[in-house]
Write an enzyme that holds these catalytic residues in place. Structure first.
Site, PDB file in Angstrom:
ATOM      1  N   PHE A   1     -11.043   2.442   3.122  1.00 16.74           N
ATOM      2  CA  PHE A   1      -9.826   2.350   3.939  1.00 16.74           C
ATOM      3  C   PHE A   1      -9.118   1.055   3.566  1.00 16.74           C
ATOM      4  CE2 PHE A   1      -7.232   1.134   7.561  1.00 16.74           C
ATOM      5  CZ  PHE A   1      -6.539   2.306   7.786  1.00 16.74           C
TER       6      PHE A   1
ATOM      7  N   ASP B   1     -11.291  -5.977  -0.947  1.00 13.31           N
ATOM      8  CA  ASP B   1     -10.589  -5.884   0.329  1.00 13.31           C
ATOM      9  C   ASP B   1     -11.538  -6.430   1.389  1.00 13.31           C
ATOM     10  OD1 ASP B   1      -9.627  -5.157   2.807  1.00 13.31           O
ATOM     11  OD2 ASP B   1      -8.890  -3.193   2.157  1.00 13.31           O
TER      12      ASP B   1
ATOM     13  N   LYS C   1      -6.968  -9.600   9.747  1.00  8.02           N
ATOM     14  CA  LYS C   1      -7.795  -9.574  10.959  1.00  8.02           C
ATOM     15  C   LYS C   1      -8.257 -10.967  11.411  1.00  8.02           C
ATOM     16  CE  LYS C   1      -9.331  -4.745  10.478  1.00  8.02           C
ATOM     17  NZ  LYS C   1      -9.034  -4.078  11.731  1.00  8.02           N
TER      18      LYS C   1
HETATM   19  N1  PLP Z   1      -8.343  -2.927   4.767  1.00 13.01           N
HETATM   20  C1  PLP Z   1      -9.414  -2.810   5.567  1.00 13.01           C
HETATM   21  C2  PLP Z   1     -10.783  -2.963   4.981  1.00 13.01           C
HETATM   22  C3  PLP Z   1      -9.255  -2.570   6.930  1.00 13.01           C
HETATM   23  O1  PLP Z   1     -10.326  -2.449   7.716  1.00 13.01           O
HETATM   24  C4  PLP Z   1      -7.941  -2.455   7.448  1.00 13.01           C
HETATM   25  C5  PLP Z   1      -7.714  -2.175   8.868  1.00 13.01           C
HETATM   26  O2  PLP Z   1      -8.554  -1.712   9.598  1.00 13.01           O
HETATM   27  C6  PLP Z   1      -6.858  -2.580   6.576  1.00 13.01           C
HETATM   28  C7  PLP Z   1      -7.104  -2.827   5.241  1.00 13.01           C
HETATM   29  C8  PLP Z   1      -5.458  -2.467   7.063  1.00 13.01           C
HETATM   30  O3  PLP Z   1      -5.107  -3.571   7.826  1.00 13.01           O
HETATM   31  P1  PLP Z   1      -3.826  -3.531   8.769  1.00 13.01           P
HETATM   32  O4  PLP Z   1      -4.111  -2.520   9.832  1.00 13.01           O
HETATM   33  O5  PLP Z   1      -3.723  -4.937   9.285  1.00 13.01           O
HETATM   34  O6  PLP Z   1      -2.674  -3.142   7.918  1.00 13.01           O
END
Ligand code: PLP
Length: 401
Positions: free
Chosen positions: A129, A214, A243
């Site tokens: 994700f 990520d 986050k």
């Molecule tokens: N990447 C990862 C690993 C995530 O867990 C998330 C959100 O849960 C995102 C990207 C996307 O972040 P945002 O919701 O701040 O766009």
């Protein structure tokens, strides 16, 4: 009256009006223990005095000037992030998805300026994700997020995780980078073996690819290291965070080596709000705490304590919990029933948890949680499990993957 908000969220019927540390108070006055931290965001809990002071002090001075001018606190935060990691340079964003967009553009552009614009393709992994923008849903590869939004953004090839031979076989003349979460969060707290990450690093070095981590969910102390890649020793070329770095204030960042970031020159990329003074004040205050002596080591210790207590919980409730997994305070309970039903049962016992994929519920409390608070949460989970055993909620087929 019906809600005027676009109904893309399945919200629980509770609203909170204040928080303190690991506790939230609902509009009804009821208190909840927070094992979710706003989906692994509130690293320092709610209303942390240092963050409140940083934000309110900045709010009284200056909110926003744009990236047409110098932002000294942004310079300082970027320098501190670079000094604490593999990175030389930082690009600030407002969210995790935007940080990933920056990483994707950075990788593509690096190859393009080196005379290889065809190397725009990125290998990603099943269960990933990366966010909800058009490019990041294509990178995540999940049909449920992609369908109905027009042609899928080209340039992402998805393969199973943890099979290095499959990765090698998938590298083609158009491949320029590999993008991976060191622990898949939304995918169900699935830890990627350190040996696989080291294998990716070696492959990237051998084949001239950029390795992108990520760490939007795993970063900023969550796994008991400042960043999860430190568990493997395999550093990336580019890394995204969000986050935890804002502790609840919306912000993110894309960190990179100077070499990986070579393509991002003046005018090539940007953001109106990215790195604004409010976000930078909060980000620096978060780092003041997280970089303090012993903070991250405490998360690691507490993580072991937490997983031990949860393993005992699993032994007491084998019909509810199948497995305990994760690192530090990023913990997943693989369930024998739906994570939504489990989270609802926990909520009835005034404990907040976060459903994820792969039939997992996430335990991702504020990193400042104490052993006593964690034990109290486990006591509530015990009650929730007993409730579920007494009257099992029907498992909704297809409601979770
Ligand atoms: N990447 C990862 C690993 C995530 O867990 C998330 C959100 O849960 C995102 C990207 C996307 O972040 P945002 O919701 O701040 O766009």
């Amino acid at each position: 009256m019906s809600s005027a908000i676009v109904p893309v969220y399945a919200r629980a019927d509770v609203a909170f009006e204040r928080g303190e540390g690991c506790w939230l108070t609902a509009t009804t006055g009821e208190r909840y223990l927070d094992f979710g931290a706003g989906i692994a965001v509130n690293a320092l809990g709610h209303a942390h005095p240092r963050l409140v002071a940083a934000l309110t002090e900045q709010a009284g001075k200056l909110w926003h000037t744009s990236n047409l001018f110098q932002i000294p606190d942004g310079e300082r935060l970027a320098r501190r992030l670079a000094d604490a990691t593999f990175a030389d340079l930082v690009f600030f964003t407002n969210s995790g998805a935007e940080a990933n967009e920056a990483a994707i553009k950075m990788a593509r552009r690096r190859h393009a300026i080196d005379g290889h614009p065809e190397k725009y393709r990125i290998l990603t992994f099943e269960g990933a994700f990366h966010g909800r923008t058009l490019a990041t849903i294509a990178a995540g590869g999940q049909a449920k997020y992609i369908e109905g939004f027009g042609p899928k953004v080209d340039g992402f090839d998805q393969i199973p995780a943890t099979d290095i031979a499959a990765v090698e076989a998938a590298i083609g003349p158009g491949t320029g980078a590999i993008l991976i979460e060191p622990i898949q969060g939304e995918g169900g707290v699935r830890t990627i073996p350190a040996s696989f990450l080291r294998g990716l690093r070696a492959l990237c070095d051998a084949r001239g690819l950029l390795l992108i981590y990520d760490e939007v969910q795993t970063g900023v102390g969550r796994t008991g290291k400042l960043f999860a890649y430190e568990h493997s020793g395999a550093a990336p070329d580019i890394m995204t965070i969000a986050k935890g770095i804002g502790g609840g204030f919306p912000m993110g960042a894309c960190l990179a080596t100077a070499d990986a970031a070579r393509g991002l020159t003046v005018g090539v990329h940007g953001s109106t709000f990215g790195g604004n003074p409010l976000a930078m004040a909060v980000g620096n205050a978060v780092l003041d705490e997280v970089l303090a002596d012993g903070f991250v080591a405490r998360v690691a210790r507490l993580g072991s304590f937490a997983r031990q207590r949860l393993a005992e919980l699993k032994d007491r409730h084998p019909d509810v919990i199948a497995e305990v997994r994760g690192e530090g305070l990023m913990i997943g309970l693989k369930l024998k029933l739906s994570p939504q039903d489990f989270a609802a049962a926990a909520r009835r016992r005034h404990l907040l948890t976060i459903p994820a994929g792969d039939n997992v519920v996430r335990i991702v409390p504020p990193l400042i949680i104490t052993e006593e608070e964690f034990a109290e949460g486990v006591r509530r989970l015990d009650e929730a499990c007993a409730d579920l055993e007494a009257s099992p909620a029907p498992v909704k087929k297809g409601a979770y993957a």
